[in-house]
Design a protein around this motif. Sequence first.
Motif: not given
Length: 243
Positions: A138-158
Amino acid sequence: MADGEFVAYYRVSTTRQGASGLGLEAQRAAVESYLNGGAWHILAEFTEVESGRKSERPELHKALHKARLHRVPLVVAKVDRLARSKGFLEHILESGVDVRFCDLPKIEGATGRFILQQMAAVAELEAGLISARTKAALEAAKQRGKKLGGNRGVKLAEAAQEAGRAAQSARAKLRGQDLAPVIAELRTAGITTLSGIAQGLTVRGIPTTRGGTVWAAVQVSRALKHLEPSGEVTTACSRESRT
């Protein structure tokens, strides 16, 4: 020097040893030596007689249930009496019981639980490696500029809140299961009201959900919500709870 109540668990490997007491007296002596005087009391003893290939340990389950019901530690003569199986270690950890090993006298409480967790964690190493590889990908995909998901912080809290509610519900259900045989015994004796059951639990020295020593009718009512309804006894209890 130990104080308080304990549940003792002994295990002998063969029927012959169980019948002759070979090894059992040594385990009892180890428990007495570990407790080393003091104002202690063995609330109950459970002895497992099994062969090396037998995987079920009903007496261990009974011992854990008794210790959890009365919220007292389980004392075992030797760590190898329990530590031969990942499944049993996980069962002990899930039970929430404080287990004391006589051959590891300094291992108890939070430290003892940590040691048991480490022993069980070896079998979970592969799952951890898979998780690490997933995060790296996932980190490698992020470094390539690929957007991973949306507002993950809210989802994690829920998700964390939901996990907390699920854990609390599971603990309440487990406590209800522990209380079920005692409540059934009281009902069989003709005690069917919430106040009567509360008095019966108090007399038997069973701690309340929050660790108190005296039960109230409302606490029994909450505990009964986690048990299956049982005809007119439940109806009688319900009538009392509405008055």
